[in-house]
Structures are given as C-alpha cells and as structure tokens.
Design a protein around this motif. Structure first.
Motif, PDB file in Angstrom:
ATOM      1  N   ASP A   1      28.189  16.895  49.724  1.00 25.61           N
ATOM      2  CA  ASP A   1      27.456  17.701  50.694  1.00 25.61           C
ATOM      3  C   ASP A   1      26.649  18.771  49.992  1.00 25.61           C
ATOM      4  O   ASP A   1      27.207  19.569  49.251  1.00 25.61           O
ATOM      5  CB  ASP A   1      28.440  18.412  51.641  1.00 25.61           C
ATOM      6  CG  ASP A   1      28.693  17.595  52.882  1.00 25.61           C
ATOM      7  OD1 ASP A   1      28.333  16.413  52.870  1.00 25.61           O
ATOM      8  OD2 ASP A   1      29.252  18.141  53.843  1.00 25.61           O
ATOM      9  N   PRO A   2      25.340  18.808  50.243  1.00 28.88           N
ATOM     10  CA  PRO A   2      24.572  19.866  49.590  1.00 28.88           C
ATOM     11  C   PRO A   2      25.004  21.215  50.157  1.00 28.88           C
ATOM     12  O   PRO A   2      25.197  21.352  51.358  1.00 28.88           O
ATOM     13  CB  PRO A   2      23.127  19.548  49.970  1.00 28.88           C
ATOM     14  CG  PRO A   2      23.222  18.722  51.202  1.00 28.88           C
ATOM     15  CD  PRO A   2      24.520  17.983  51.132  1.00 28.88           C
ATOM     16  N   GLY A   3      25.191  22.172  49.307  1.00 28.93           N
ATOM     17  CA  GLY A   3      25.570  23.495  49.792  1.00 28.93           C
ATOM     18  C   GLY A   3      27.063  23.716  49.836  1.00 28.93           C
ATOM     19  O   GLY A   3      27.514  24.793  50.190  1.00 28.93           O
ATOM     20  N   ALA A   4      27.842  22.700  49.489  1.00 25.54           N
ATOM     21  CA  ALA A   4      29.295  22.857  49.529  1.00 25.54           C
ATOM     22  C   ALA A   4      29.859  22.895  48.118  1.00 25.54           C
ATOM     23  O   ALA A   4      29.422  22.139  47.263  1.00 25.54           O
ATOM     24  CB  ALA A   4      29.918  21.710  50.316  1.00 25.54           C
TER      25      ALA A   4
ATOM     26  N   VAL B   1      26.756   8.615  48.805  1.00 21.94           N
ATOM     27  CA  VAL B   1      27.507   7.667  49.622  1.00 21.94           C
ATOM     28  C   VAL B   1      28.853   7.304  48.983  1.00 21.94           C
ATOM     29  O   VAL B   1      29.779   6.871  49.654  1.00 21.94           O
ATOM     30  CB  VAL B   1      26.647   6.408  49.923  1.00 21.94           C
ATOM     31  CG1 VAL B   1      26.485   5.540  48.695  1.00 21.94           C
ATOM     32  CG2 VAL B   1      27.199   5.624  51.097  1.00 21.94           C
TER      33      VAL B   1
ATOM     34  N   VAL C   1      25.876  27.184  56.848  1.00 21.50           N
ATOM     35  CA  VAL C   1      24.613  27.790  56.442  1.00 21.50           C
ATOM     36  C   VAL C   1      24.127  28.705  57.561  1.00 21.50           C
ATOM     37  O   VAL C   1      23.824  28.243  58.653  1.00 21.50           O
ATOM     38  CB  VAL C   1      23.524  26.725  56.186  1.00 21.50           C
ATOM     39  CG1 VAL C   1      22.352  27.340  55.443  1.00 21.50           C
ATOM     40  CG2 VAL C   1      24.087  25.545  55.436  1.00 21.50           C
TER      41      VAL C   1
ATOM     42  N   ILE D   1      14.575  22.499  59.216  1.00 24.75           N
ATOM     43  CA  ILE D   1      15.950  22.315  58.760  1.00 24.75           C
ATOM     44  C   ILE D   1      16.415  20.891  59.062  1.00 24.75           C
ATOM     45  O   ILE D   1      17.025  20.221  58.228  1.00 24.75           O
ATOM     46  CB  ILE D   1      16.882  23.352  59.430  1.00 24.75           C
ATOM     47  CG1 ILE D   1      16.574  24.744  58.883  1.00 24.75           C
ATOM     48  CG2 ILE D   1      18.344  23.011  59.235  1.00 24.75           C
ATOM     49  CD1 ILE D   1      16.889  24.931  57.412  1.00 24.75           C
TER      50      ILE D   1
ATOM     51  N   PHE E   1      14.931  18.665  56.647  1.00 25.61           N
ATOM     52  CA  PHE E   1      15.588  18.787  55.340  1.00 25.61           C
ATOM     53  C   PHE E   1      16.800  17.855  55.244  1.00 25.61           C
ATOM     54  O   PHE E   1      16.960  17.111  54.278  1.00 25.61           O
ATOM     55  CB  PHE E   1      15.999  20.244  55.102  1.00 25.61           C
ATOM     56  CG  PHE E   1      16.922  20.411  53.936  1.00 25.61           C
ATOM     57  CD1 PHE E   1      16.435  20.345  52.645  1.00 25.61           C
ATOM     58  CD2 PHE E   1      18.284  20.604  54.128  1.00 25.61           C
ATOM     59  CE1 PHE E   1      17.284  20.474  51.560  1.00 25.61           C
ATOM     60  CE2 PHE E   1      19.140  20.738  53.045  1.00 25.61           C
ATOM     61  CZ  PHE E   1      18.635  20.672  51.760  1.00 25.61           C
ATOM     62  N   PHE E   2      17.648  17.892  56.278  1.00 23.82           N
ATOM     63  CA  PHE E   2      18.843  17.034  56.235  1.00 23.82           C
ATOM     64  C   PHE E   2      18.471  15.554  56.336  1.00 23.82           C
ATOM     65  O   PHE E   2      19.088  14.695  55.715  1.00 23.82           O
ATOM     66  CB  PHE E   2      19.830  17.432  57.333  1.00 23.82           C
ATOM     67  CG  PHE E   2      20.575  18.687  56.993  1.00 23.82           C
ATOM     68  CD1 PHE E   2      21.461  18.716  55.923  1.00 23.82           C
ATOM     69  CD2 PHE E   2      20.392  19.854  57.717  1.00 23.82           C
ATOM     70  CE1 PHE E   2      22.143  19.880  55.585  1.00 23.82           C
ATOM     71  CE2 PHE E   2      21.066  21.019  57.384  1.00 23.82           C
ATOM     72  CZ  PHE E   2      21.938  21.034  56.318  1.00 23.82           C
TER      73      PHE E   2
ATOM     74  N   PHE F   1      17.486  14.272  53.105  1.00 28.88           N
ATOM     75  CA  PHE F   1      18.663  14.067  52.266  1.00 28.88           C
ATOM     76  C   PHE F   1      19.330  12.723  52.569  1.00 28.88           C
ATOM     77  O   PHE F   1      19.526  11.903  51.680  1.00 28.88           O
ATOM     78  CB  PHE F   1      19.653  15.219  52.454  1.00 28.88           C
ATOM     79  CG  PHE F   1      20.924  15.044  51.674  1.00 28.88           C
ATOM     80  CD1 PHE F   1      20.976  15.372  50.336  1.00 28.88           C
ATOM     81  CD2 PHE F   1      22.060  14.509  52.278  1.00 28.88           C
ATOM     82  CE1 PHE F   1      22.143  15.191  49.597  1.00 28.88           C
ATOM     83  CE2 PHE F   1      23.219  14.313  51.552  1.00 28.88           C
ATOM     84  CZ  PHE F   1      23.263  14.660  50.214  1.00 28.88           C
TER      85      PHE F   1
ATOM     86  N   GLU G   1      19.712   9.159  50.430  1.00 28.00           N
ATOM     87  CA  GLU G   1      21.032   8.748  49.982  1.00 28.00           C
ATOM     88  C   GLU G   1      21.549   7.478  50.648  1.00 28.00           C
ATOM     89  O   GLU G   1      22.597   6.968  50.270  1.00 28.00           O
ATOM     90  CB  GLU G   1      22.042   9.886  50.185  1.00 28.00           C
ATOM     91  CG  GLU G   1      21.734  11.148  49.373  1.00 28.00           C
ATOM     92  CD  GLU G   1      21.857  10.925  47.874  1.00 28.00           C
ATOM     93  OE1 GLU G   1      22.527   9.966  47.458  1.00 28.00           O
ATOM     94  OE2 GLU G   1      21.261  11.710  47.111  1.00 28.00           O
TER      95      GLU G   1
END
Ligand code: FMN
Ligand code: SF4
Ligand code: SF4
Ligand code: FES
Ligand code: FES
Lengths: 631, 172
Positions: free
Chosen positions: A227-230, A311, A465, A476, A479-480, A483, A487
């Motif tokens: 997870d980006p940001g985690a 993944v 966030v 936003i 953005f996800f 991502f 992926e």
C-alpha cells in the motif's frame, strides 16, 4: 543435539550487564531518522564520548563489568518528522531534530551534569511548553502503543535484549506446554482478526489449517506491504523483528508446520537485513532449528525478498512468487489452508498480526479482549500522513474516533504550506487503493473492522491520509486508479482493461472533456470491475472512485458541468476569477456577460459567480485591464 | 573441438552466473532470488544471461522472461550510474512529489519514455512508497534517502552530482 536455551538465565545475565551502565543513549536508526542523518549523530556521540575520556559501549558483553555509557540504536519510533530522535535513559529525556553539532552540548550538560538541553526538547505547539520525553508529548500520550511498544526501546539487532523483556517465553510455552489445539483455541478466544486488510479471524484460519491431514505444512509471514503511504509492517520488522519471528513460531506450532517463509518487500532493505539477522541469531541461540525448546519439533525460517509487484501481497500470488513464478493470483477455493505453498496446507498472516500473537499468549485471551472493542479487539497501527501536523506511525485501540486521531494525536489539519488550518478538514482517505473516503460527518465514528463497511470504506492495512480543503478529490481518485491500473497483473479482462478505461474517463473529467454521461459510465464500469475481477486488487480498485463520487458528488459535477475545479488543482479547469488588484470596477464585463454571472459595484472589484458562468470568455475579451482569468 | 571451445568460453563468460546458480543449487524454484543476484552483479538482466539461466535451470526461456518482465525490479535494459527514485506514494503525492520528478526530467532532459541519460549517468524512476512517509516527499538516489524534498533542493542535488562527476573525470 542443540542445547536448549535457558531464557531466564540469558535475561538475568543481560540485566546484570545493564547494571553497569550509567546512561543509555538510544539513537533512532529507522529509515526516517537515518535519512535525516542519525548515523552521523551516532558517530559524533561515539567520538565525543571517547574524547571526553568516558567509557562507551556499543554492545553489551556480560563480562564487561565496569561502568560506562551504552550507545544503542532502535527502529522507527513513529515521530520521524521530528527526527533524528535521541533518548537518554534513565533520565527519560527525548531530544528531537538532533544534529551532530548538538552532541557536545548533550554530553557536557546531560551526561556530565544530569541537566536537560532545553532547546532540543520537543515543544508542544498547542501549549508552547517543553516536553521532557514521550511521557508528556501528546503525540505519544494519546496513543496505546502495544505492538509497537518495544519499537524504539530495544535494540532490534540484539536478541538478548528481546529475551530480557520476556521475549520467546510465549513461543516456549507454545512448544512445551500447549497443544496445537490449545493455541488455536486461545487465539480464537482472543478474537484476533488479521491486520493485513481482510480482518479474518486468525484463530479460525489456523484451526482450518491445523485439521488438515498432510504432514508437511507451511507458515508464511506477509511482509509485502505494498500500500502506498503505509509503513506499519516495515516499522515492526525494523524495530522489533524478534516479535515477528516469535509469532511465526507460535503459528507454526499451532498448525504443525516445520518450515516458514518471511516475504519482505525489496524496497525495505533495512527490514530485510534485520529480519535475516533475527533469524540467524535465533538459530544460533538454539531457539529456531532442529529441536525447538527440546520439544522434538523443528522449525526453519527462510527470508525472501519481493521483486516489486503490489499484487504479490495477495496470498495466492504471494505463494506463486515464492514458488518462483509470476505473482498472479489464482481462484479460491482451494484456500491456502487446504492447498497453499507447493500444494501443502499453508497459513499466511500479516506482520502485525503475527507480532500481536506472542502478546496474546503472554497476557491471555481474556486480558487481550479488554483492549479495543467487542468485535475488533486489540489495537491497530496506522500510518498517519498527508495534511496533518504530526505525520507518523501511530497505534490506537480499535474504536478510537477519527477526530481523536486527526486532532489530538495528529495535532490538526494543515494548509499546503504547513501552517495550521483552523477549519481546514476535508476528508481522510483510509485503506489505500482498496479503501474509501471519510468526511466531516464521520469524525466521531469509532474506527473498527465493521463500522466502515456500510459507508464504502475499510480499515485496510492502515493508511490514513488526511486531506485539507485545497485537495481535489477527483485527482485523488485518479491517483489511486493510476496505482491499481499499473499494478493489475493482467489476468482478468475487467481488471486489466476496465481500470485502464476508468483511468481514461477520470482523465476526461480532469481535463475538461467529460459530460454527465461520463460520470454514469464511470459508475457502471466501476461496478463491473468490482464484480468481474478475480482477486481483491480488482474487486476493490473502484472503491476510491465510488467513495469519492458518493461523498463529493458536487465536486465531480463541477468538473463535468461547469468545467472548473474549485481547488484549482486541475490545470485545464481553473475556475474563472477576477483579480481584485487589477479590477478597477469599470462594469464593462457585467454588460458583456450573456448569463449575468458577474456582479459588483461601480469602482469596486467585481466578482464572477462560477456556478452561473459558462466560460464563454466574453468578459475576459472585454476587460481592458486583463483582470479576468480562467475563462 | 570448436564447439567445445565455445562452450568453455561461454561458461567462463558466465562464471559469475554459474556461481550464483551453484549457490542456489540450480533450483528452479529459486528463480526470483537468482535473477535478483544476477541483477546485482550486472545492474540489469542482459538477454543472453536470461537465456543461459533458463537453460541451466531447465526452464523454457519464455518462463524466465515472463518472470523477469512481471516484476518491476527487474530491468532488461542497463540503468545509469545514479538511479534516482522519486516516491509517488500517497503521502508523497499529496505533498507534491511529482514536481520533484518534473525538475529531474527538466534538468536531465528526460521524459516519460526516455528514462536514462545518454551518458548513462542518471536513470529516473518513480516508485510507490519507500516507507519513509513521515518525511514526504521523499526521493532516493542509489541507496541514500532524501526526505522533505523541494524542487529547489532536488535541482541542487543533481547539480552537485554532475559537478562531482566532472571533477572526478578531470582528476582521472
Ligand atoms: C492486491 C492485494 C494486496 C495485498 N497486500 C497485502 C500486504 O501487502 N500485506 C498483507 O499483510 N496483506 C496483504 N493483502 C492481504 C493478504 O492477501 C492476506 O489476506 C493477508 O496477508 C492475511 O493475513 P492476516 O489474516 O493476518 O491479515 C493483500 C491483498 C490483496 C488482494
Ligand atoms: S483482479 Fe486484477 S490483479 Fe487480481 S487477478 Fe484479476 S487481473 Fe490480476
Ligand atoms: S471589465 Fe475588468 S476592470 Fe472592468 S469591472 Fe470587469 S473585471 Fe473589473
Ligand atoms: S525513523 Fe526515527 S522516528 Fe521514524
Ligand atoms: S508515500 Fe512516499 S515514502 Fe511513503
């Protein structure tokens, strides 16, 4: 025959050697503090203490019994933004933003004279008072650090230190006095739910695997954290790797596995290093190996690095990856519990889940249940990021409200320039690319696994966030989407092509090509991708879009119908505006505007009502002073 | 005779690869760690090495290529001496990380397609989350993490590297 380790005597010896320290200086060596130069700080300490003629130790050796200063390192303490952090024990002082130049003063004043260096203490911005240590910093006092408790206190690279605080006693209990069935029962009774996102009861998962008749079984620790940001799992692996190994041992005993894998993201070199070191040290100490705690059971733990595929966090994909294949998910059933790694029964658990397990065995299911709430017992770590004053890693009991997290622990919402925004809260995105948005009306909602399902969000792995009013929700969502689209493993058509089309539709919206039909199409497609995808990636990919469309519909409509972005984030859709400094109030534009969107008094700056404006550009053309932009 | 010689020089050429394969006992299940080790050696995965690995592990080249192209860490083309990785994870994105990448592209004359400078000095990559979100926006140059970056600081950093490389070239 390996010798069985006596945990008590290791602990006693270690504690004895601790007695010969006047001071212990803990320097945070997590990724954040390292990036801020904590290694230079450490070297400065080492040199200056030596120069001062004091005795400095970097490793505790039992036979070394003359007094000295013990310099040790820790994993991330969560307050990275304030790093490098330096703690001085036994005084309990926490110094923030320490630079090599500060070291002399710390040694001269604190070590030699027992006095605090005031300027290096954290200042509570709300009261303006200096805080002595973590005992009075609101960021820490408002949390309940449970799984993270030892991160930042113990040296992650010293197994003796982990043992001295009671480490590996739960694993010993699991191997020597509890039966696999007992362990499963205890974990089931504790109500522990997986922290990797799904929230599946860990005890149930273990019991399903335990009853399989196969002789060979595996445990996999999922340290992929894509997870980006985690960065919760990273911090546990870096800050307290032995707690993860101990959790793996208990899981292995519970299901009857003699081999385990830790799968760590390759982006986390420090976590890989520390987990490897922990496995090696546990083997050398006779904790892992052929005859674990003289139980006749053996356990080998392998560490494998990922190769950069989000993944692969999905369990069947993770298994494929360990087997040396492309990390593509496969349909369930069969579940890994029945047929997992090399087609053998396999338990896959998240890092944080496993690090919680020894604590439960130690304290008992009943005590554990007292933390958190009935359906989600225990604590959850969150990565608090975005427009909030204190970003960082936090841990709170389930059931804590968003308000508490954002305002009391996080210290409030900030503007883009970092200043505090009194009324700046817009939203919190929770659960990363699988999650959704929470808004002001959810501020008092207790966060747990079940409370969010009704509103199109989920706890997920724990990314939070915070977003201020200057954030564009459509961007936003895009953005996800970008991502997940990147992926997608490509196996399912709807996930592969659907996310691509969704991204294109979002681009249309952002770049001003969209119509109302675009929104309808986007929604339809989102539901189809959810339905037609095999694994969680595709099934949850539309969530950020659907949830922002639900809670911020007006913003989407503005983009599509009025062709403007009120937050001015979408470059193609800047809102029409009259610059009050240029406008002299000649009223020419009011007369030219075909829809009467401009108003204002003569000789005073005029204003455009953006919800009426059709962006025909007539006013801008007419304005001699070029005061009108964005049409 | 000639064939034998060829084989001999071939194995010599792939000496390092053979060593790696030995370390993993030619176990095809260890394909990913093997490719990781090979990449560490060459800094990318040259085509002939991939074929050599496939033959040695008794796998079809397609299988090996399949794996090598699936994972983003494997590079089939050589990378520059300095690999700049700009984080575009959520925390960094919200704090404006993309403007850092723009500065790098601008300064080094790179774009979406051209990621490596012709002199093989720099490669630009974007990655999702480096796990240092508390310091967002973050970028990593080779192994060094730079936190709380700004476009100005990014520019300076790149100038410094170029300067360093120039003086290095002068002194040698
Ligand atoms: C696309 C995708 C990515 C995932 N990534 C992770 C991850 O990085 N770490 C993790 O623990 N679980 C991840 N999961 C969930 C795992 O598949 C699995 O449910 C979890 O590791 C089980 O452990 P737990 O029961 O302890 O939560 C992911 C799931 C999906 C669908
Ligand atoms: S849903 Fe997407 S990521 Fe999951 S298996 Fe299908 S294509 Fe792959
Ligand atoms: S035409 Fe220009 S100067 Fe005149 S009122 Fe309109 S905006 Fe102001
Ligand atoms: S790395 Fe030091 S506090 Fe996070
Ligand atoms: S989002 Fe950039 S480091 Fe995590």
């Amino acid at each position: 025959m390996q010798e069985t380790i006596n945990l008590e005597s290791v602990a006693a010896q270690y504690k004895e050697s601790l007695k010969y320290n006047d001071f212990r200086i803990v320097i945070c060596a997590g990724t954040g503090c390292m990036a801020n130069g904590s290694e230079k700080v450490r070297n400065a300490f080492l040199n200056y203490i030596r120069e001062s003629g004091l005795h400095v130790k970097v490793e505790l050796k039992p036979e070394e019994n003359h007094k000295g200063i013990f310099l040790s390192e820790s994993g991330c303490q969560g307050f990275c933004q304030m790093g490098p952090l330096v703690t001085i024990e036994p005084l309990g002082l926490l110094y923030v933003k320490v630079r090599p130049e500060d070291v002399k003063e710390i040694v001269d004043r604190t070590i030699k004279e027992n006095k605090a260096v005031e300027r290096l203490l954290y200042e509570d911005p709300s009261s303006g008072e200096k805080c002595k240590g973590i005992g009075d910093i609101p960021f820490y006092t408002r949390q309940s650090r449970f799984v993270l408790k030892q991160c930042g206190h113990i040296n992650p690279e010293d197994i003796n230190e982990y043992i001295s605080i009671g480490g590996y006693a739960a694993a010993r209990k699991a191997f020597t006095t509890l039966s696999p069935e007992d362990i499963c029962k205890e974990i089931l009774a504790s109500g522990l739910r997986g922290r990797g996102g799904g929230g599946f009861p860990t005890g149930r998962k273990w019991d399903l695997t335990r009853i399989q008749q196969e002789k060979k079984k595996y445990v996999i620790c999922n340290g992929d954290e894509g997870d980006p940001g985690a960065f919760m799992d990273r911090s546990v692996m870096e800050g307290n790797p032995h707690s993860v190994i101990e959790g793996i041992m208990i899981a292995s005993r519970a299901i009857g596995a003699d081999e385990a894998y830790v799968y760590v993201r390759a982006e986390y070199p420090l976590a890989v290093k520390r987990i490897r070191r922990a496995v090696e040290d546990a083997e050398n100490a006779g904790i892992l190996g052929d005859d674990v705690f003289a139980s006749g059971k053996s356990l080998r733990v392998h560490v494998m690095e990922g190769a950069g595929a989000f993944v692969c966090g999905e369990e069947t994909a993770l298994i494929a990856s360990i087997e040396g294949k492309r990390g593509m998910p496969s349909p369930k059933p069969p579940f890994p519990a029945q047929s997992g790694l090399w087609e053998k029964p396999t338990v896959i658990n998240n890092v944080e889940t496993l690090a919680t397990v020894p604590l439960i065995i130690k304290m008992g299911a009943g005590e554990f249940r007292k933390i958190g709430n009935a359906k989600s017992p225990g604590t959850k770590t969150f990565a608090l990021t975005g427009h909030v004053r204190n970003t960082g890693l936090i841990e709170v009991p389930f059931g804590t409200t968003l308000r508490e997290i954002v305002y009391n622990i996080g210290g409030g919402v900030t503007n883009n320039d970092g200043t505090l925004a009194e009324d700046g809260f817009k939203s919190v995105q929770i659960g990363g690319p699988s999650g959704g948005c929470l808004t002001e009306e959810h501020l008092d909602l207790p966060l747990d696994f079940d409370s969010l399902t009704g509103i199109g969000a989920m706890i997920g792995s724990g990314g939070l966030v915070v977003m201020n009013r200057q954030t564009c929700m459509v961007k936003i969502a895009r953005f996800f989407m970008q991502f997940t689209q990147n992926e997608s493993c490509g196996k399912c058509v709807l996930c592969r092509e659907g996310t691509k089309q969704m991204l294109a539709l979002l681009d249309d919206i952002i770049e001003g090509r969209a119509t109302v039909e675009t929104l309808e199409l986007l929604e339809k497609l989102a539901l189809a991708v959810k339905k037609g995808s095999l694994c969680g990636l595709g099934k949850t990919a539309p969530n950020p879009v659907l949830s922002t469309m639900k809670h911020f519909r007006k913003e989407y409509t503005e983009h599509v119908v009025s062709k403007w972005c009120s937050t001015k984030n979408c470059k193609s859709l800047v809102a029409p505006e009259i610059n009050p400094e240029l406008c002299k109030g000649c009223t020419v534009c009011t007369k030219k505007c075909p829809v009467g969107a401009i108003s204002g008094e003569r000789k005073m700056p005029h204003k455009i009502n953006v919800s009426i404006c059709i962006k025909c550009g007539a006013c801008a053309q007419a304005c001699k002073l070029n005061a009108i932009t964005g049409v | 005779m000639i064939a034998e010689k060829q084989i001999l020089s071939r194995t010599r050429k792939f000496g390092k690869v053979c060593e790696i394969l030995d370390r993993y006992s030619n176990d095809s299940a260890k394909l990913i760690p093997i490719l990781q080790a090979v990449q560490e050696e060459y800094r990318y995965l040259p085509e002939e090495v991939l074929t050599f690995v496939a033959t040695s592990l008794n796998l079809s080249p397609a299988r090996v290529y399949g794996v090598a192209t699936f994972y983003s860490h494997f590079a089939l083309e050589p990378k520059g001496k300095y690999v700049i990785r700009v984080c575009d994870g959520t925390a960094c994105h919200v704090k404006g990380s993309m403007s850092l990448a723009e500065v790098v592209m601008e300064k080094l004359n790179l774009d979406e397609k051209r990621r490596t400078t012709p002199d093989m000095l720099f490669t630009l990559e974007t990655v999702s989350c480096l796990g240092a979100c508390g310091l967002a926006p973050v970028m990593v140059i080779n192994d060094e993490v730079h936190g709380q970056m700004t476009p100005e600081k990014t520019g300076t950093l790149i100038d410094q590297i170029i300067e360093m490389e120039k003086s290095y070239a002068r002194n040698n």
